[in-house]
Every structure is written in C-alpha cells, then in structure tokens.
Design a protein around this motif. Structure first.
Motif, PDB file in Angstrom:
ATOM      1  N   GLN A   1     -32.076 -32.683 -10.338  1.00 39.47           N
ATOM      2  CA  GLN A   1     -31.658 -33.841 -11.009  1.00 39.47           C
ATOM      3  C   GLN A   1     -31.771 -35.140  -9.720  1.00 39.47           C
ATOM      4  N   LEU A   2     -32.173 -35.984  -9.950  1.00 41.26           N
ATOM      5  CA  LEU A   2     -32.266 -37.322  -8.948  1.00 41.26           C
ATOM      6  C   LEU A   2     -31.739 -38.457  -9.664  1.00 41.26           C
ATOM      7  N   VAL A   3     -30.952 -39.201  -9.138  1.00 41.14           N
ATOM      8  CA  VAL A   3     -30.145 -40.301  -9.727  1.00 41.14           C
ATOM      9  C   VAL A   3     -30.353 -41.614  -8.693  1.00 41.14           C
ATOM     10  N   LYS A   4     -30.561 -41.486  -7.437  1.00 40.40           N
ATOM     11  CA  LYS A   4     -30.502 -42.629  -6.624  1.00 40.40           C
ATOM     12  C   LYS A   4     -31.973 -43.145  -6.447  1.00 40.40           C
ATOM     13  N   SER A   5     -31.917 -44.431  -6.286  1.00 38.27           N
ATOM     14  CA  SER A   5     -33.131 -44.972  -6.104  1.00 38.27           C
ATOM     15  C   SER A   5     -33.740 -44.666  -4.646  1.00 38.27           C
ATOM     16  N   GLY A   6     -34.925 -44.027  -4.519  1.00 40.33           N
ATOM     17  CA  GLY A   6     -35.706 -43.722  -3.176  1.00 40.33           C
ATOM     18  C   GLY A   6     -34.997 -42.317  -2.910  1.00 40.33           C
ATOM     19  N   GLU A   7     -34.543 -41.810  -3.900  1.00 40.25           N
ATOM     20  CA  GLU A   7     -33.825 -40.316  -3.571  1.00 40.25           C
ATOM     21  C   GLU A   7     -35.058 -39.263  -3.016  1.00 40.25           C
ATOM     22  N   VAL A   8     -34.698 -38.285  -2.202  1.00 39.73           N
ATOM     23  CA  VAL A   8     -35.829 -37.462  -2.036  1.00 39.73           C
ATOM     24  C   VAL A   8     -34.964 -36.100  -1.655  1.00 39.73           C
ATOM     25  N   LYS A   9     -35.462 -34.957  -2.405  1.00 42.05           N
ATOM     26  CA  LYS A   9     -34.380 -33.800  -2.246  1.00 42.05           C
ATOM     27  C   LYS A   9     -35.558 -32.764  -2.035  1.00 42.05           C
ATOM     28  N   LYS A  10     -35.251 -31.703  -1.130  1.00 43.14           N
ATOM     29  CA  LYS A  10     -35.919 -30.633  -0.675  1.00 43.14           C
ATOM     30  C   LYS A  10     -35.430 -29.335  -1.444  1.00 43.14           C
ATOM     31  N   GLN A  11     -36.371 -28.318  -1.853  1.00 41.79           N
ATOM     32  CA  GLN A  11     -35.763 -27.066  -2.177  1.00 41.79           C
ATOM     33  C   GLN A  11     -36.825 -26.141  -1.494  1.00 41.79           C
ATOM     34  N   LYS A  12     -36.826 -25.617  -0.286  1.00 47.41           N
ATOM     35  CA  LYS A  12     -37.940 -24.811   0.167  1.00 47.41           C
ATOM     36  C   LYS A  12     -39.204 -25.417   0.280  1.00 47.41           C
ATOM     37  N   ARG A  13     -40.322 -25.071  -0.605  1.00 51.50           N
ATOM     38  CA  ARG A  13     -41.479 -25.630  -0.361  1.00 51.50           C
ATOM     39  C   ARG A  13     -41.808 -26.877  -1.189  1.00 51.50           C
ATOM     40  N   LEU A  14     -40.547 -27.232  -2.104  1.00 53.74           N
ATOM     41  CA  LEU A  14     -40.650 -28.068  -3.244  1.00 53.74           C
ATOM     42  C   LEU A  14     -39.817 -29.402  -2.880  1.00 53.74           C
ATOM     43  N   THR A  15     -40.556 -30.537  -2.836  1.00 57.19           N
ATOM     44  CA  THR A  15     -39.990 -31.651  -2.691  1.00 57.19           C
ATOM     45  C   THR A  15     -40.220 -32.880  -3.850  1.00 57.19           C
ATOM     46  N   PHE A  16     -38.733 -33.260  -4.110  1.00 56.03           N
ATOM     47  CA  PHE A  16     -38.686 -34.210  -5.242  1.00 56.03           C
ATOM     48  C   PHE A  16     -38.415 -35.427  -4.805  1.00 56.03           C
ATOM     49  N   GLN A  17     -39.013 -36.668  -5.603  1.00 54.54           N
ATOM     50  CA  GLN A  17     -38.729 -37.861  -5.090  1.00 54.54           C
ATOM     51  C   GLN A  17     -38.676 -38.744  -6.513  1.00 54.54           C
ATOM     52  N   PHE A  18     -37.627 -39.795  -6.163  1.00 55.52           N
ATOM     53  CA  PHE A  18     -37.259 -40.739  -7.218  1.00 55.52           C
ATOM     54  C   PHE A  18     -37.841 -42.308  -6.444  1.00 55.52           C
ATOM     55  N   GLY A  19     -38.638 -42.999  -7.228  1.00 55.26           N
ATOM     56  CA  GLY A  19     -39.083 -44.110  -6.818  1.00 55.26           C
ATOM     57  C   GLY A  19     -37.934 -45.053  -6.596  1.00 55.26           C
ATOM     58  N   GLU A  20     -38.503 -46.062  -5.681  1.00 60.63           N
ATOM     59  CA  GLU A  20     -37.430 -47.128  -5.174  1.00 60.63           C
ATOM     60  C   GLU A  20     -36.950 -47.950  -6.564  1.00 60.63           C
ATOM     61  N   ALA A  21     -38.000 -48.123  -7.330  1.00 58.61           N
ATOM     62  CA  ALA A  21     -37.633 -49.163  -8.659  1.00 58.61           C
ATOM     63  C   ALA A  21     -37.168 -48.108  -9.843  1.00 58.61           C
ATOM     64  N   LYS A  22     -37.145 -46.847  -9.469  1.00 57.51           N
ATOM     65  CA  LYS A  22     -36.632 -45.819 -10.399  1.00 57.51           C
ATOM     66  C   LYS A  22     -37.399 -45.718 -11.641  1.00 57.51           C
TER      67      LYS A  22
ATOM     68  N   ASN B   1     -31.866 -41.630 -14.536  1.00 55.51           N
ATOM     69  CA  ASN B   1     -31.924 -40.202 -13.870  1.00 55.51           C
ATOM     70  C   ASN B   1     -33.412 -39.650 -14.314  1.00 55.51           C
ATOM     71  N   ILE B   2     -33.856 -38.673 -13.403  1.00 56.84           N
ATOM     72  CA  ILE B   2     -34.828 -37.767 -13.716  1.00 56.84           C
ATOM     73  C   ILE B   2     -34.668 -36.484 -13.384  1.00 56.84           C
ATOM     74  N   GLN B   3     -34.790 -35.521 -14.232  1.00 57.28           N
ATOM     75  CA  GLN B   3     -34.707 -34.130 -14.021  1.00 57.28           C
ATOM     76  C   GLN B   3     -36.029 -33.450 -14.156  1.00 57.28           C
ATOM     77  N   TRP B   4     -36.124 -32.212 -13.401  1.00 61.35           N
ATOM     78  CA  TRP B   4     -37.609 -31.367 -13.273  1.00 61.35           C
ATOM     79  C   TRP B   4     -36.779 -30.079 -13.620  1.00 61.35           C
ATOM     80  N   TYR B   5     -37.926 -29.493 -14.397  1.00 60.02           N
ATOM     81  CA  TYR B   5     -37.812 -28.196 -15.263  1.00 60.02           C
ATOM     82  C   TYR B   5     -39.004 -27.361 -14.772  1.00 60.02           C
ATOM     83  N   LYS B   6     -38.818 -26.146 -14.658  1.00 59.13           N
ATOM     84  CA  LYS B   6     -40.287 -25.141 -14.604  1.00 59.13           C
ATOM     85  C   LYS B   6     -40.030 -24.438 -15.774  1.00 59.13           C
TER      86      LYS B   6
END
Lengths: 113, 112
Positions: free
Chosen positions: A48-69, A31-36
């Motif tokens: 928090q991202l847990v899946k391979s290739g996952e992309v999540k958006k929060q307004k102007r913020l885009t979070f990605q988790f790589g395919e190989a994690k 998994n990977i988490q991001w904090y400010k």
C-alpha cells in the motif's frame, strides 16, 4: 466513486525483460494498493502507498505513487516465470466505518521462458 | 499463518435455486467483504460488512443478495434465486483496520 484505469491490459515479455503496469485516476487518491493474482488463484496483497511521490521496493518490484497522487506504477526488473499473473491496483475508499476496495481492470503478465 | 477460508470451493446450482457461500474470516479482523470475478475479468466489489451490518454495497448487490454473520466466525453470502449471469468466482476477504485485504481461495459458482 473513485475509479482507476489500468494499462496495459495484457503484456507478454521474454524472461529477463522488465515489465511495468500503470494505474491512473482522474481524481486524487488517498491511497493505492497493489495485488497479484496467479492464474487460478486469489488476489494477494503486495503493498500500500499513501504518500505523494512515495517509492517502495520489494526485491525486484518497485512501486511508485505519483506526486499528484493520481497515478501509480508497478515495475518488475528482470522478470521470471514466477512473476506470471494478473497485477491489480486498488483503492481503499473510507468513509467513517465504511470501507470499499475498488480494483482496476488488471494487467495480465505472461513471461516467456 | 492465519487465512480466510471459503467453502465450498465449487458449487453447481440450477437456475432459480438459492445458494449460500460460506467464509471464515481471519479471527481478529473487523471488516469483511464479498467480491466476484467473472472469468478473465476484473475483481468486482459486492459488499462490505462492519460491526454486524452492511457498510457499503455496489449496484451489483441487489435484492437477490444478502449477507450474514450468524455467529462469531462465519460470514455468508446468499443468492436467493440464481441466474446464469451469477456464474463467477466469489471471493471473501477480511481486513483488520480496513487497509490491506486478505482474500480467501474463492468459490466457483456455476449456474446451469
């Protein structure tokens, strides 16, 4: 234990410009988490991202988790002065009931008005 | 909104003295953590606590450090004989299932 390297260490941008920080690991992450952390403040959980290739958006913020994690990124579109702070990636390492949240070194973002 | 509270916000102590930093985690959380952050540096893991015992600790968490959950709400970090290099911001955090961690405002410890 699992270590995450974060780059860049510092980033200065003009307000309205985009910003990206990267987190890399030599091993596969569960998994990977991001904090400010605002200046003088405490870390605040963003996502928090847990899946391979996952992309999540929060307004102007885009979070990605790589395919190989093994890597992750946080991208901010059109930065604002309220985005100032240090952005940390972190990995939650779990073994049975044991938990350890290990932080990257952080990227300190300065937004110039 | 529930939050993690820490006291005091700032503690100044003489080298060699004992300090106790206090935390009240969010009430239904099960996992508790202490972190420290030397000014301008990364957030360093010290210890995690679950089911009334230490579940993980880092190399930093040596015999000078101890943690306790003396009652159902408080979670304390004790440093027995402070050194100058213990000066840092100490953060307490808690989590429910061990996923996202909620941090307190921190205690700034200054050892003189």
């Amino acid at each position: 234990g699992q270590q995450v390297m974060q780059i860049p260490q510092y980033q200065h941008v003009q307000e309205g410009e985009d910003f990206t920080t990267y987190c890399n690991s030599s091993t596969t992450l569960s998994n990977i988490q991001w904090y400010k952390q605002r200046p003088g403040g405490h870390p605040v959980f963003l996502i928090q991202l847990v899946k391979s290739g996952e992309v999540k958006k929060q307004k102007r913020l885009t979070f990605q988790f790589g395919e190989a994690k093994k890597n992750s990124s946080l991208h901010i579109t059109a930065t604002q002065t309220t985005d100032v702070g240090t952005y940390f990636c972190a990995v939650m390492i779990s073994s049975g009931s044991a938990r350890q949240l290990t932080f990257g070194s952080g990227t300190q973002l300065t937004v110039l008005p | 909104e529930p939050e993690v509270t820490q006291t005091p916000s700032h503690q100044v102590t003489q080298m060699g003295q004992e300090v106790i930093l206090r935390c009240v985690p969010i009430s239904n959380h099960l996992y508790f953590y202490w972190y420290r952050q030397i000014l301008g540096q990364k957030v360093e893991f010290l210890v995690s606590f679950y089911n009334n015992e230490i579940s993980e600790k880092s190399e930093i968490f040596d015999d000078q450090f101890s943690v306790e959950r003396p009652d159902g709400s408080n979670f304390t970090l004790k440093i027995r004989s402070t050194k100058l290099e213990d000066s840092a911001m100490y953060f307490c955090a808690s989590s429910y299932r061990g996923a996202e961690a909620f941090f307190g405002q921190g205690t700034r410890l200054t050892v003189v």
